[in-house]
Design an enzyme around this catalytic site. Sequence first.
Site, short mmCIF file in Angstrom:
data_model
loop_
_atom_site.label_atom_id
_atom_site.label_comp_id
_atom_site.label_asym_id
_atom_site.label_seq_id
_atom_site.Cartn_x
_atom_site.Cartn_y
_atom_site.Cartn_z
N ASP A 199 -6.54 -54.54 -19.18
CA ASP A 199 -6.23 -55.64 -20.10
C ASP A 199 -7.46 -56.54 -20.22
O ASP A 199 -8.03 -56.97 -19.21
CB ASP A 199 -5.03 -56.44 -19.59
CG ASP A 199 -4.57 -57.48 -20.59
OD1 ASP A 199 -3.66 -57.17 -21.38
OD2 ASP A 199 -5.14 -58.60 -20.59
N ASP A 220 -4.42 -55.64 -26.58
CA ASP A 220 -5.72 -55.51 -25.90
C ASP A 220 -5.58 -54.72 -24.61
O ASP A 220 -6.38 -54.88 -23.69
CB ASP A 220 -6.31 -56.89 -25.62
CG ASP A 220 -5.39 -57.75 -24.77
OD1 ASP A 220 -4.19 -57.43 -24.68
OD2 ASP A 220 -5.87 -58.74 -24.20
#
Length: 511
Positions: free
Chosen positions: A343, A386
Amino acid sequence: MTLQHAILGAEFVAVVPVAVSVPAAVSVAPLVNPGADSAFEEFRADVVALLKERSAGRPIVRAVRHVDWGLLVEPITLHDGAEVGVLMVGRHGRTWSAYERSLAQGFAALISHVATLSAREDELLRQRRLDELVTKVSERLMSASSKNRQEVLDWVTSELATFTNADVAFLRRNDLEREVSVLEAEWPVRENVPEPDPLGEVRFDSDPVFMATRELRTPYLMGLPDVTEEYLERINDAAGDLYADDLVPVGGAAVPLLTDDTTWGILGFIHFDRHAWVKSEIQALQVIASLIVQYQARVVAEERTTFNAYHDFLTGLPNRRALVEELQRRVDEKQRVAMMIIDIDRFKVLNDYMGHTVGDHILVTIADRIRTSIRNDDYIARFGGDEFVFLCSGDVDEFVLFGAAERLLRVINQPVELAGQYFSHSASIGVAVSEAGSRLGDDLVTMADTAMYEAKGRGGNQLVLFDEILRARVNEHLETEIELREAISKGQLRLRYQPEFDLRSGTLLAV
């Protein structure tokens, strides 16, 4: 009664074909008297030259073994004027009477009529067989998909080779971006082919024969003079155990596979003996070539649809759906699965502040860097937003996992340049490992996700391995959350408060 009986002294009577493919009426056994075999064979072998010397309506005289022979040659023609053979009558002596010549002409005319009827029947039969071939190929292509493409192309090539009596048949694709001709299917399949295959991929500019196929727009019939030394050398190098080294292609045909404005490829056929191509045969091959192009367009559309269904449109990486199936495959195969969830730290802040264009550029750049930094058998997917998921292939230990994670962190930490600006970022990585035979694919995602959030909670730019300590803490949090929710739903919470007063004024300040 035969012409041999009608013309006294005739030593031989024969119908000699002068074309490669002739009607059945022209293919009849010669009538040759004993002792005339040698003369007949010499005349038949030289019939083409004799025809060139022939004057209309006049006999030909030729000396054989110092014995004068008289030879009558009358053409056998079809209704369209095509000469398919000659009637040849020979005997000792130089003179032929007008009556004998008229008999020969009459027999030739009769044979021509029969040959015309036979040719028409042959053409009808050939056309019916061609229609059946086109229908058969069409049905197979219509029922095919992208999943069995190679099997279908191999089958089509084999069927066409059998129908055309070709010694070799092949289908090649033109890769115009790389300027190469690529072998897609062949019959018969070669064995013990050298590596790399000289016929697998051939640059157009390396061989005139292949260059001729690059922009071929109409069927091309090839003869022996068209075969170059480079082509023969390439064929011999690539033959494997298919055929003897001394075999040379005598003839062949190339039928282009045409799209709107380009030549997608060719269907090729090679014969090591003479073969007469007829117009209807070439036309049928053109129809089949068109069907193959349509099938290929459908394959491309299917592959594009499948690719879009299993890949992220922004980064081109496999998407969540593809990841779930890949993870399930590894679990079903009882593999030991090592997963990392990656992440990007504070990406939402950057995306909101700089805009989605910058955010998308950063995601694409990071995805490309990760893709080029991992091993070929490792697996990377975009999980959403993301987040990326990395599956490490093989039976790896924690040392290897941590090394891979550290490399990923270094790759992600590299600044991304856009319009002269450099954007730096870091990532939090959660690592989880399942033992071989475990069926808990979904749990593995949960464990890696939990470890990733633990890494974020520690400040980011680091990795955390999901272990028993983290599992115990997570379980404790879950149990507390469950108990609180249950207490709220059952009204088991009691509110207690303590008032706060200002000691000087006695005013209630808070509770």
